[in-house]
Design a protein around this motif. Structure first.
Motif, mmCIF file in Angstrom:
data_model
loop_
_atom_site.group_PDB
_atom_site.id
_atom_site.type_symbol
_atom_site.label_atom_id
_atom_site.label_comp_id
_atom_site.label_asym_id
_atom_site.label_seq_id
_atom_site.Cartn_x
_atom_site.Cartn_y
_atom_site.Cartn_z
ATOM 1 N N ILE A 36 19.995 46.096 16.843
ATOM 2 C CA ILE A 36 20.068 46.027 18.747
ATOM 3 C C ILE A 36 19.363 45.495 19.424
ATOM 4 O O ILE A 36 18.511 44.753 18.686
ATOM 5 N N SER A 37 19.628 44.596 20.160
ATOM 6 C CA SER A 37 18.670 44.064 21.058
ATOM 7 C C SER A 37 18.877 44.392 22.565
ATOM 8 O O SER A 37 19.377 44.010 23.678
ATOM 9 N N GLU A 38 18.184 44.983 22.956
ATOM 10 C CA GLU A 38 17.736 46.277 24.116
ATOM 11 C C GLU A 38 17.669 44.845 25.424
ATOM 12 O O GLU A 38 16.934 44.191 25.434
ATOM 13 N N HIS A 39 17.823 45.442 26.452
ATOM 14 C CA HIS A 39 17.461 44.167 27.644
ATOM 15 C C HIS A 39 15.921 44.494 28.121
ATOM 16 O O HIS A 39 15.077 45.485 28.083
ATOM 17 N N ALA A 40 15.141 43.539 27.725
ATOM 18 C CA ALA A 40 13.652 42.936 27.633
ATOM 19 C C ALA A 40 13.139 43.851 28.968
ATOM 20 O O ALA A 40 12.450 44.205 29.842
ATOM 21 N N TYR A 41 13.865 43.962 30.275
ATOM 22 C CA TYR A 41 13.192 43.930 31.923
ATOM 23 C C TYR A 41 13.477 45.758 31.480
ATOM 24 O O TYR A 41 12.964 46.060 32.544
ATOM 25 N N HIS A 42 14.017 46.575 30.705
ATOM 26 C CA HIS A 42 14.094 47.305 30.107
ATOM 27 C C HIS A 42 12.192 48.065 30.297
ATOM 28 O O HIS A 42 11.662 49.706 30.238
ATOM 29 N N ASP A 87 15.786 37.520 29.778
ATOM 30 C CA ASP A 87 16.428 37.044 30.422
ATOM 31 C C ASP A 87 15.291 36.247 30.944
ATOM 32 O O ASP A 87 14.397 35.874 30.922
ATOM 33 N N TYR A 88 16.494 35.297 30.629
ATOM 34 C CA TYR A 88 15.552 33.553 30.230
ATOM 35 C C TYR A 88 14.715 33.714 31.678
ATOM 36 O O TYR A 88 15.967 33.722 33.100
ATOM 37 N N THR A 89 13.834 33.264 32.301
ATOM 38 C CA THR A 89 13.105 33.234 33.827
ATOM 39 C C THR A 89 12.378 31.832 33.721
ATOM 40 O O THR A 89 11.464 31.644 33.124
ATOM 41 N N PRO A 90 13.238 30.544 34.391
ATOM 42 C CA PRO A 90 12.653 30.032 35.024
ATOM 43 C C PRO A 90 10.884 29.834 35.089
ATOM 44 O O PRO A 90 10.416 30.385 36.296
ATOM 45 N N GLY A 91 10.013 29.603 34.987
ATOM 46 C CA GLY A 91 8.552 28.524 35.257
ATOM 47 C C GLY A 91 7.316 30.445 34.746
ATOM 48 O O GLY A 91 6.614 30.726 34.567
ATOM 49 N N ARG A 92 8.263 30.384 33.708
ATOM 50 C CA ARG A 92 7.652 32.060 33.009
ATOM 51 C C ARG A 92 7.467 31.620 30.780
ATOM 52 O O ARG A 92 7.691 32.503 30.034
ATOM 53 N N HIS A 93 7.930 30.338 30.964
ATOM 54 C CA HIS A 93 7.795 30.656 29.302
ATOM 55 C C HIS A 93 6.750 30.608 28.364
ATOM 56 O O HIS A 93 7.430 31.426 27.615
ATOM 57 N N GLY A 110 18.444 34.574 24.176
ATOM 58 C CA GLY A 110 17.877 34.469 25.529
ATOM 59 C C GLY A 110 19.364 34.860 26.348
ATOM 60 O O GLY A 110 20.514 33.850 25.998
ATOM 61 N N SER A 111 19.770 35.415 27.689
ATOM 62 C CA SER A 111 20.300 35.314 28.591
ATOM 63 C C SER A 111 20.400 34.671 29.514
ATOM 64 O O SER A 111 19.117 34.872 29.958
ATOM 65 N N ILE A 112 21.205 34.408 30.947
ATOM 66 C CA ILE A 112 20.890 34.121 31.772
ATOM 67 C C ILE A 112 21.586 35.378 32.819
ATOM 68 O O ILE A 112 23.082 35.324 32.397
ATOM 69 N N THR A 147 17.416 24.176 30.310
ATOM 70 C CA THR A 147 16.159 24.696 29.960
ATOM 71 C C THR A 147 15.686 25.545 29.169
ATOM 72 O O THR A 147 14.747 25.574 28.494
ATOM 73 N N LEU A 148 16.904 26.968 28.939
ATOM 74 C CA LEU A 148 16.838 27.506 28.129
ATOM 75 C C LEU A 148 16.774 26.969 26.635
ATOM 76 O O LEU A 148 15.596 27.639 25.940
ATOM 77 N N SER A 149 17.351 26.518 26.297
ATOM 78 C CA SER A 149 17.846 25.473 25.160
ATOM 79 C C SER A 149 16.448 24.578 25.234
ATOM 80 O O SER A 149 15.892 24.848 23.879
#
Length: 270
Positions: A36-42, A87-93, A110-112, A147-149
């Motif tokens: 199970i890989s729930e969405h992190a934004y939840h 959600d891969y978020t640029p600037g939030r590494h 990691g998803s976009i 950049t995710l990679s």
């Protein structure tokens, strides 16, 4: 071996009974490694990583609840991996790395889904495709794949070419091939696996992720794969997996990657 590492409980509840329904379906489909890989934004703990009006309305859980669910599953002898789709978020590494480190994930996807303020796969944003330059959206989307990679934070990249979901695709083949080449090179230089996802077969595009040509480039550059259904309900676990296996074999793959407590192992594709 067959895996299904990309699945969500969000349409139901964080309960053992609902989780068991997914696991039972996985067993029926011959899935030997299920997660199970729930969405992190939840989760409230990710507000410092991704925050916008759409996701903030959907921040429902705490990570304590999530971890406790998997502890209970283990007590009951249920075989399920704990993951997250972030959600891969640029600037939030730094924030993403801290979150990943803080919890005992078996693997992390990691998803976009966002290109700036544009939710590329959301029905609510679909009309935006008519207002934007498709090639530019693709370029910015693939910039994030690179950049995710390069971040090396993730074990798997979800639905690699999700950007095609509504059938908006540049008609410039040379552009696409060049983009495919640069993202597969970035993936090859990272630890990131690519999922073959049957979810696209249930979407407007009616095609798997990734495109056959893109998957063949991944194989030539030795980028590992996993199999995923991206199920948001038990009935979709292992969805049309024979087609996923066929696509993998046509691209030249004979193995896939499995995960356990952050460690990976390559196994035969069956």
């Amino acid at each position: 071996m067959r895996t299904d590492y990309h699945n969500h409980l969000e349409k139901g509840t964080l309960t053992i009974d609902y989780l068991r329904a997914f696991i039972t379906k996985a067993e029926e489909e011959g899935i030997e490694e299920f997660g199970i890989s729930e969405h992190a934004y939840h989760f409230h703990e990710t507000k410092d990583i991704l925050s916008n009006p759409w996701v903030d309305k959907r921040r429902w859980y705490t990570m304590e609840e999530y971890v406790d669910l998997f502890k209970e599953a283990e007590k009951q002898g249920l075989d399920v991996k704990m993951s997250i789709e972030m959600d891969y978020t640029p600037g939030r590494h730094a924030e993403m790395e801290r979150f990943i480190r803080d919890y005992p994930f078996d693997y992390v996807i990691g998803s976009i889904h966002w290109v700036g303020d544009f939710g590329i796969d959301l029905a609510e944003y679909r009309k935006e495709w008519e207002r934007r330059d498709v090639k530019e959206v693709y370029r910015k989307y693939f910039d994030q794949v690179v950049t995710l990679s390069e971040s090396n934070l993730f074990d798997v990249i979800g639905h690699l070419d999700l950007v095609k979901i509504f059938r908006y695709v540049p008609d410039d083949r040379e552009f696409l091939m060049n983009e495919y080449d640069r993202i597969t090179s970035a993936l090859a230089n990272s630890k990131t696996c690519v999922e073959i996802s049957t979810a696209g077969l249930r979407k407007p595009v009616e095609k798997m992720y990734p495109e056959p040509e893109l998957l063949k480039m991944c194989q030539k550059k030795n980028v590992p794969i996993v199999l995923s259904s991206d199920a948001h309900e038990p009935a979709h676990v292992g969805y049309r997996y024979e087609e996923a296996v066929a696509l993998a074999r046509e691209a030249g793959y004979t193995t896939l990657m499995t995960f356990n407590q952050g460690k990976r192992k390559e196994v035969s594709l069956t």
